[in-house]
Design a protein around this motif. Structure first.
Motif, PDB file in Angstrom:
ATOM      1  N   LEU A 107       4.642  37.510  -1.174  1.00 46.87           N
ATOM      2  CA  LEU A 107       3.553  36.548  -1.307  1.00 46.87           C
ATOM      3  C   LEU A 107       4.112  35.131  -1.387  1.00 46.87           C
ATOM      4  O   LEU A 107       4.927  34.822  -2.253  1.00 46.87           O
ATOM      5  N   ASN A 108       3.676  34.272  -0.491  1.00 41.56           N
ATOM      6  CA  ASN A 108       4.069  32.858  -0.478  1.00 41.56           C
ATOM      7  C   ASN A 108       2.820  32.007  -0.666  1.00 41.56           C
ATOM      8  O   ASN A 108       1.782  32.254  -0.039  1.00 41.56           O
ATOM      9  N   ILE A 109       2.938  30.992  -1.513  1.00 40.43           N
ATOM     10  CA  ILE A 109       1.815  30.105  -1.804  1.00 40.43           C
ATOM     11  C   ILE A 109       2.295  28.668  -1.677  1.00 40.43           C
ATOM     12  O   ILE A 109       3.363  28.310  -2.176  1.00 40.43           O
ATOM     13  N   ILE A 110       1.506  27.849  -1.012  1.00 41.66           N
ATOM     14  CA  ILE A 110       1.827  26.429  -0.908  1.00 41.66           C
ATOM     15  C   ILE A 110       0.599  25.603  -1.247  1.00 41.66           C
ATOM     16  O   ILE A 110      -0.525  25.948  -0.860  1.00 41.66           O
ATOM     17  N   THR A 111       0.806  24.545  -2.011  1.00 41.81           N
ATOM     18  CA  THR A 111      -0.260  23.592  -2.317  1.00 41.81           C
ATOM     19  C   THR A 111       0.261  22.199  -1.982  1.00 41.81           C
ATOM     20  O   THR A 111       1.403  21.865  -2.306  1.00 41.81           O
ATOM     21  N   VAL A 112      -0.576  21.402  -1.352  1.00 42.77           N
ATOM     22  CA  VAL A 112      -0.181  20.053  -0.952  1.00 42.77           C
ATOM     23  C   VAL A 112      -1.338  19.100  -1.223  1.00 42.77           C
ATOM     24  O   VAL A 112      -2.481  19.361  -0.827  1.00 42.77           O
ATOM     25  N   PHE A 113      -1.006  17.996  -1.912  1.00 48.14           N
ATOM     26  CA  PHE A 113      -1.984  16.923  -2.097  1.00 48.14           C
ATOM     27  C   PHE A 113      -1.502  15.712  -1.321  1.00 48.14           C
ATOM     28  O   PHE A 113      -0.336  15.315  -1.404  1.00 48.14           O
ATOM     29  N   ARG A 114      -2.380  15.105  -0.537  1.00 47.08           N
ATOM     30  CA  ARG A 114      -2.021  13.930   0.249  1.00 47.08           C
ATOM     31  C   ARG A 114      -2.989  12.788  -0.029  1.00 47.08           C
ATOM     32  O   ARG A 114      -4.191  13.004  -0.228  1.00 47.08           O
ATOM     33  N   ASN A 115      -2.470  11.583  -0.034  1.00 48.13           N
ATOM     34  CA  ASN A 115      -3.288  10.386  -0.246  1.00 48.13           C
ATOM     35  C   ASN A 115      -2.736   9.273   0.632  1.00 48.13           C
ATOM     36  O   ASN A 115      -1.680   8.708   0.360  1.00 48.13           O
ATOM     37  N   TYR A 116      -3.442   9.000   1.738  1.00 47.07           N
ATOM     38  CA  TYR A 116      -3.028   7.972   2.677  1.00 47.07           C
ATOM     39  C   TYR A 116      -4.082   6.869   2.666  1.00 47.07           C
ATOM     40  O   TYR A 116      -5.198   7.072   3.170  1.00 47.07           O
ATOM     41  N   ARG A 160       0.854  -1.177   0.000  1.00 46.46           N
ATOM     42  CA  ARG A 160       0.000   0.000   0.000  1.00 46.46           C
ATOM     43  C   ARG A 160       0.895   1.234   0.000  1.00 46.46           C
ATOM     44  O   ARG A 160       1.821   1.330   0.802  1.00 46.46           O
ATOM     45  N   VAL A 161       0.589   2.178  -0.872  1.00 43.58           N
ATOM     46  CA  VAL A 161       1.463   3.329  -1.079  1.00 43.58           C
ATOM     47  C   VAL A 161       0.780   4.597  -0.585  1.00 43.58           C
ATOM     48  O   VAL A 161      -0.320   4.946  -1.027  1.00 43.58           O
ATOM     49  N   ALA A 162       1.427   5.280   0.329  1.00 44.93           N
ATOM     50  CA  ALA A 162       0.982   6.602   0.791  1.00 44.93           C
ATOM     51  C   ALA A 162       1.821   7.659   0.080  1.00 44.93           C
ATOM     52  O   ALA A 162       3.004   7.447  -0.186  1.00 44.93           O
ATOM     53  N   SER A 163       1.212   8.792  -0.205  1.00 44.41           N
ATOM     54  CA  SER A 163       1.940   9.810  -0.960  1.00 44.41           C
ATOM     55  C   SER A 163       1.533  11.205  -0.515  1.00 44.41           C
ATOM     56  O   SER A 163       0.405  11.441  -0.089  1.00 44.41           O
ATOM     57  N   VAL A 164       2.489  12.122  -0.630  1.00 40.57           N
ATOM     58  CA  VAL A 164       2.222  13.538  -0.413  1.00 40.57           C
ATOM     59  C   VAL A 164       3.087  14.300  -1.407  1.00 40.57           C
ATOM     60  O   VAL A 164       4.272  14.021  -1.556  1.00 40.57           O
ATOM     61  N   LEU A 165       2.484  15.248  -2.113  1.00 41.04           N
ATOM     62  CA  LEU A 165       3.179  16.049  -3.120  1.00 41.04           C
ATOM     63  C   LEU A 165       2.849  17.510  -2.869  1.00 41.04           C
ATOM     64  O   LEU A 165       1.689  17.865  -2.616  1.00 41.04           O
TER      65      LEU A 165
END
Length: 686
Positions: free
Chosen positions: A424-433, A409-414
């Motif tokens: 101006l600082n911008i952050i985007t995060v996608f997570r899939n656990y 099983r693979v968990a990921s965060v990008l």
């Protein structure tokens, strides 16, 4: 999901915003700066991470951040980004300035870096340092530049000891009934000895209230760094931080909060000497980091016992208590009842500030774990393979991690962190656990901070600073694909936060925060025939906070905060309200004496509408707890330094609820609605 009903609240928010912005625009020419404590600024990062706790590994993280500042003449972009408030664009400017004009000779030269503001400099100056051994100094007697000679070997030895006693004056039920051993004091002792910050010895022991032995918990480690190709090396107790925390991380981390950008991306430190008091969540063995050209190799091994309840018949682990309490024979029977052995290796390839890492480790337990809602099988061994990356392209930072458990099983965060200009600082995060991703030593980012399984989500955070103040905004959408309870219904939710921190205007700062969270909850009720009916309810929680801080001479600060909480449910359950108001006063009447006091009033319908506050405490503790019901909490604290080598810290706190006759429950119940606590700490530096 229903819409927000709080028209009065909206008007309240609008009035406050208009007042702040108008006052800022009219008095913008009077913006100034003052020296503020780094603890005040750090609070914005940790207040959401310390709910309902008195002591945790996060205390150690903050202390290390303050006591081991970043050396700005050798730091790369990745290292500079470990400093709160610094974004990729500013980190690049700091390095470019160094390349163009040479090494920084004083910290104040950072004020000349494009993008640095006076207020930002005040926040980071305690978190950076300069290695003076790189320079020469001018000798007026011989009229020549001479190399700065290192100090004598004896002067490079530093010894620090810290002793702490905490006394609750009201006796808990467990002591009167004999359930706990008659030893109500809490003791803490720590000794740190280092040689030029290259060889560090740490010894820690602690006794909780009700425990019989003064050495119920102990920890020791020897840490060495910067010796030839060895970057660091530890024998004894340690923790590990790799990648973005999916396969391996110490069991604490920053959560979503007022700072919308900085806490989200993890900044791993690899091998870390353990100096905290969590009695179960660390490793005991040997680990180190070896530099080989562009590679870092981190081998590690641990063999450590931990608290566990073992079924006497099946010899299965039925639970693993993490509280560390051993106050009676039952709790002592679970102390160090099982054993975990872990071994693995991490390899990192670095290309200037860019890096890619590979991690493998295997863990085996002495006893098998009993199947439950999380563990499907009778498991006693686990293995992980993970890869992570951290790439910089101008002012854009790409980061992420993929981690695979033994069941594939693979968990990921990008994620992507970018600076659109210097403000101006911008952050985007996608997570899939995945729901069945087995995670025993990870601590990833998410809605349930650290619970790195059964969650998918997308996070967007923005932080903008200007002469009119600092604005933070985030949006987080998440889903729990597998039922969190007995029901077969999945749940999801969304959360938004807006925060504003004004610049100093006539030595006054205004802070405003609004948070709105909508989350599905599985619940049950009775139908018309008295049968259980399961369904998904929707819970909405809104928090509105307004705070004013006024700074005076002699490091004197006066603060006032009001926070309102409202919880709404789509069906069945009634709505609730919560209110917190406090006044806070800090001063330094003498050079070596600091005095702090706070008075808090709170009123909520129940625990569901609870409110939190992060309190000042003696060094090494950040205290935060849930306040609910109706009552007051106040405390006073003094810190006094004497003879340049000693510091005395004393805190007295009272907690009172007038809506109940007793506080606590079970064995921790006390017979009155008033609780008094005294904390005494002595710190010695030789």
């Amino acid at each position: 999901i229903r819409t927000i009903k709080l028209t009065t609240m909206k008007n309240f928010v609008l009035i406050i915003l208009i007042y702040i912005i108008t006052n800022t625009l009219l008095q913008g020419q009077n913006i100034d700066t003052v020296d503020t404590s780094i603890e005040t600024d750090i609070n914005f990062f940790i207040e959401e991470s310390l709910e309902d706790t008195e002591d945790s590994q996060l205390n150690e993280v903050i202390e290390d951040l303050i006591q081991n500042p970043i050396e700005i003449n050798s730091a790369n972009i990745e290292e500079l980004l470990r400093i709160p408030f610094i974004n990729p664009a500013l980190a690049k400017e700091i390095i470019d300035f160094r390349k163009k004009y040479g090494l920084y000779y004083t910290i104040g030269e950072l004020n000349s870096v494009p993008g640095m503001t006076p207020e930002l400099f005040q926040k980071i100056k305690q978190l950076v340092t300069i290695d003076r051994s790189r320079f020469s100094q001018f000798n007026e007697e011989i009229n020549e530049w001479v190399e700065i000679k290192p100090s004598s070997s004896l002067s490079r030895i530093n010894i620090q000891s810290r002793q702490r006693i905490i006394q609750n004056f009201q006796e808990k039920k467990g002591f009167t009934t004999g359930t706990y051993y008659n030893s109500p004091l809490k003791f803490y002792n720590r000794i740190l000895a280092d040689y030029s910050k290259k060889i560090i010895l740490s010894i820690v022991n602690e006794k909780d209230p009700g425990e019989k032995s003064l050495t119920d918990f102990y920890s020791a480690s020897l840490y060495v760094r910067d010796i030839s190709v060895i970057k660091n090396f530890v024998i004894g107790d340690y923790v590990l931080e790799f990648g973005q925390g999916l396969s391996m991380w110490r069991q604490i981390g920053f959560a979503k909060g007022t700072e919308a950008v900085y806490p989200i991306m993890k900044k791993p430190d690899g091998v870390i000497q353990y100096k905290s008091t969590d009695e179960n969540q660390f490793f005991r063995g040997i680990a180190g980091t070896i530099n080989f050209k562009s590679f870092e190799i981190i081998p590690f091994f641990s063999s450590k016992t931990f608290d566990a309840r073992i079924d006497s018949t099946t010899q299965l682990i039925t639970s693993t208590p993490l509280d560390g309490y051993h106050r009676n024979e039952s709790e002592i029977s679970r102390k160090n009842a099982s054993l975990e052995r872990i071994s693995g290796t991490r390899i990192i390839y670095k290309m200037e500030s860019n890096s890619i890492g590979f991690t493998y480790y295997k863990s085996r337990f002495k006893h098998k774990i009993s199947p439950n809602t999380y563990f499907e099988n009778y498991d006693d061994d686990f293995s992980y393979v993970a890869t992570d990356f951290n790439f910089f392209l101008s002012s854009i930072n790409f980061f992420g991690e993929l981690s695979k458990d033994k069941n594939n099983r693979v968990a990921s965060v990008l994620g992507l962190l970018t600076s659109a200009g210097k403000n101006l600082n911008i952050i985007t995060v996608f997570r899939n656990y995945p729901a069945r991703y087995i995670n025993i030593h990870g601590y990833g980012f998410g809605e349930r901070n650290g619970t790195t399984y059964n969650e998918t989500g997308f996070y967007l955070g923005l932080s903008y600073g200007s002469k009119f103040g600092k604005f933070n905004l985030y949006f987080d959408q998440f889903k729990f694909p597998y039922p969190l309870t007995y029901d077969k219904t999945t749940t999801d939710g969304t959360e938004i936060l807006f925060a504003y921190e004004s610049p100093l205007i006539n030595r006054t700062k205004y802070i405003f925060k609004y948070k709105n969270e909508l989350k599905g909850t599985n619940t049950t009720s009775k139908d018309e025939f008295g049968r259980d009916k399961k369904f998904t309810n929707v819970r909405q929680q809104q928090n509105i906070r307004f705070e004013v801080q006024k700074f005076f001479k002699n490091d004197t600060r006066l603060a006032f905060r009001i926070e309102y909480v409202r919880t709404d449910y789509q069906i069945i359950k009634s709505d609730e309200n919560g209110l917190l108001i406090f006044g806070d006063f800090t001063t330094r009447p003498l050079k070596n004496l600091t005095f702090k006091t706070r008075f808090t009033y709170f009123q909520t319908n129940s625990y569901d509408s609870r409110v939190y506050q992060l309190e000042s405490d003696v060094p090494g503790i950040f205290y935060s707890t849930a306040l609910y019901g109706r009552g007051i909490r106040w405390y006073s604290m003094i810190r006094y330094k004497f003879f340049k080598k000693f510091e005395l810290a004393l805190k007295y706190a009272e907690f009172f609820r007038d809506d109940v006759k007793r506080l606590g429950s079970g064995h921790n119940e006390i017979p009155t609605n008033l609780q008094n606590t005294l904390t005494l700490q002595i710190e010695t530096k030789l």
